[in-house]
Design a protein around this motif. Sequence first.
Motif, PDB file in Angstrom:
ATOM      1  N   ASN A 482       0.826  -1.220   0.000  1.00  0.00           N
ATOM      2  CA  ASN A 482       0.000   0.000   0.000  1.00  0.00           C
ATOM      3  C   ASN A 482       0.863   1.275   0.000  1.00  0.00           C
ATOM      4  O   ASN A 482       0.665   2.190   0.791  1.00  0.00           O
ATOM      5  CB  ASN A 482      -0.932   0.002   1.223  1.00  0.00           C
ATOM      6  CG  ASN A 482      -2.091   0.981   1.067  1.00  0.00           C
ATOM      7  OD1 ASN A 482      -2.475   1.333  -0.039  1.00  0.00           O
ATOM      8  ND2 ASN A 482      -2.638   1.432   2.188  1.00  0.00           N
ATOM      9  N   LEU A 483       1.820   1.341  -0.948  1.00  0.00           N
ATOM     10  CA  LEU A 483       2.770   2.455  -0.981  1.00  0.00           C
ATOM     11  C   LEU A 483       2.229   3.689  -1.702  1.00  0.00           C
ATOM     12  O   LEU A 483       2.709   4.800  -1.462  1.00  0.00           O
ATOM     13  CB  LEU A 483       4.073   2.017  -1.669  1.00  0.00           C
ATOM     14  CG  LEU A 483       4.907   0.957  -0.967  1.00  0.00           C
ATOM     15  CD1 LEU A 483       6.154   0.653  -1.779  1.00  0.00           C
ATOM     16  CD2 LEU A 483       5.284   1.404   0.435  1.00  0.00           C
ATOM     17  N   ALA A 484       1.273   3.492  -2.621  1.00  0.00           N
ATOM     18  CA  ALA A 484       0.744   4.610  -3.425  1.00  0.00           C
ATOM     19  C   ALA A 484       1.905   5.362  -4.083  1.00  0.00           C
ATOM     20  O   ALA A 484       2.750   4.765  -4.735  1.00  0.00           O
ATOM     21  CB  ALA A 484      -0.128   5.515  -2.580  1.00  0.00           C
ATOM     22  N   GLY A 485       1.989   6.686  -3.863  1.00  0.00           N
ATOM     23  CA  GLY A 485       3.000   7.496  -4.536  1.00  0.00           C
ATOM     24  C   GLY A 485       4.427   7.173  -4.152  1.00  0.00           C
ATOM     25  O   GLY A 485       5.368   7.482  -4.903  1.00  0.00           O
ATOM     26  N   LYS A 486       4.623   6.540  -3.004  1.00  0.00           N
ATOM     27  CA  LYS A 486       5.987   6.200  -2.571  1.00  0.00           C
ATOM     28  C   LYS A 486       6.664   5.186  -3.492  1.00  0.00           C
ATOM     29  O   LYS A 486       7.881   4.993  -3.414  1.00  0.00           O
ATOM     30  CB  LYS A 486       5.965   5.685  -1.135  1.00  0.00           C
ATOM     31  CG  LYS A 486       5.632   6.759  -0.100  1.00  0.00           C
ATOM     32  CD  LYS A 486       5.898   6.309   1.305  1.00  0.00           C
ATOM     33  CE  LYS A 486       4.856   5.336   1.824  1.00  0.00           C
ATOM     34  NZ  LYS A 486       3.545   5.969   2.056  1.00  0.00           N
ATOM     35  N   CYS A 487       5.869   4.559  -4.394  1.00  0.00           N
ATOM     36  CA  CYS A 487       6.480   3.648  -5.378  1.00  0.00           C
ATOM     37  C   CYS A 487       7.427   4.413  -6.310  1.00  0.00           C
ATOM     38  O   CYS A 487       8.265   3.814  -6.991  1.00  0.00           O
ATOM     39  CB  CYS A 487       5.408   2.935  -6.191  1.00  0.00           C
ATOM     40  SG  CYS A 487       4.447   4.015  -7.280  1.00  0.00           S
TER      41      CYS A 487
END
Length: 541
Positions: A482-487
């Motif tokens: 569930n990283l969203a933008g941190k990917c």
Amino acid sequence: MSSAVEETKVEGAIDVKTEIQPHVDHSEKLDHHEVLNNKDLMNEAIERENEEHEMGVWEAAKSHPKACIWAFIFCFTIVMESFDMFLNTNFVALTYFKERFGVKTATGEWSIPTRWQSALFQSGQCGAFVGVFAAGPVTNRLGYRWTTILALILMNATIFISFFSTSLGMMVAGQLLEGIPWGFFIANSPAYASEVVPLSLRGATTATLQMSWSIGSIIVSGASYAYNNRMDQWSWRLPTALQWLFPTPLLVLIFFAPESPWWLIRRGRKDEALRSIERLGDKGDKAQKTLAMIERTVELESEAGGSPTLLDLFKGTDLRRTAIICMMYASQNFAGNLIANQATYFFEQAGISTDKSFMLNLINSCLGLVANALSWPLTAYFGRRQIYLWGTAVNVTFLFMLAIFGSVHQSHATSYAQACLGVIISFVYAGTMGPITYTIIAETSSVRLRALSTGVGRAAYYIAEIPMIFLSSQMLNSTGWNLAGKCGYVWGCTAITCWILAYFFLPELKGRSYREIDILFNRKVSARKFKSTHIDVTENE
């Protein structure tokens, strides 16, 4: 006209032997050298190559409209792979689909388990992996035209499995089988497009492959947006049925297409090659000169070996060419492209509502088409290496910006910032690295091994993509990391790696004939010196 092009012009005849060896039909190895040993034919080949160097993009398009149309039709087969791939990534965001096939998360929301998401996204690529390896030998035997027709027939048949699926397992099986003809399409389309148009049009026509991806994405995005609020099985069955729109009309059109004259010459079918050249736009003496130019290159390459085999791709200078093709194909998975491929789900995980996520995905797909169109003038005026390096560098910047917005305290503003950056990253990719990669791939391979090398290169794409899809799903899924933008941290680092490899190993092939490209590779010229190295139009080795 640049000085580099001017230097390739010669005047007068050259002194070569005039003995003509007997012609052998249907021979994969051309042990005769009709052009290389004939003074008049050599002069025709040289004259035609000079004319192609001098011909601008607009002039070539006006004189060869049919060649452009046929190249685009073959590239349009990629719409089917794009359509199906984006369709599955949208399904996992459909409300009814999640309730029908998903599980409840700790927050009480429905979600497709990560393992099934990965299976849906990967199964088609596994089938395509088989298809690209089969494409080379089949194409060498049957030609681009009949190989593509057979793949379209197979595509029509395999869609039935996906349409009538009643479980995730059946969907995965349907995707696996549909992937096999995808492999044929993606292996043959750039090769055919690069062989039927003049030198100055190679970049623009092969770049239409990325446009076909965008067209498929737009159709899927529109259909998913229209049906995402339906709470029955037709919310996903009707978009699946839309796949039948493409194979049959394309099959009919390609039945009437001219075969690549380069393939026909490699098979020793000179008369048919001349007819194909005439159908593609060259008439009279110009057609004869084009035929001589093609024969010259094919004869030079025939000296390197007989019937092409997969093993030949890993011998001598062809090993370097194969490595570049594999590097370019694999790099499509490492510069943020997977964010574009899972855009709807990415927008949801970034905090955007389901309905707005589908709408943003439609906007994102339309902007991708605009970016593809903008890539045409880029390929005409800038080098392939230049476009790739600058495009990757820009996306690296945006990927790390995405990661920063994903790391700070989350709010309505940061959600929309991540969504906007996702759109920008997709736009940059669709206008630079995406289309130029197909141009580089089509130009790098030798004519003799083209059908095999494009297939093996695409196999490298799938080898890289399959684990990356799993990683991407794991990073974005609410049941995963569930990283969203941190990917963006991950994709930013992989994009930097692609930039470094391209800087040291990617040569500049813009404005080079296939004969010149063969000579540059055979001389083992450094990638950064390809552009400045002069090859005289009379040189054969």
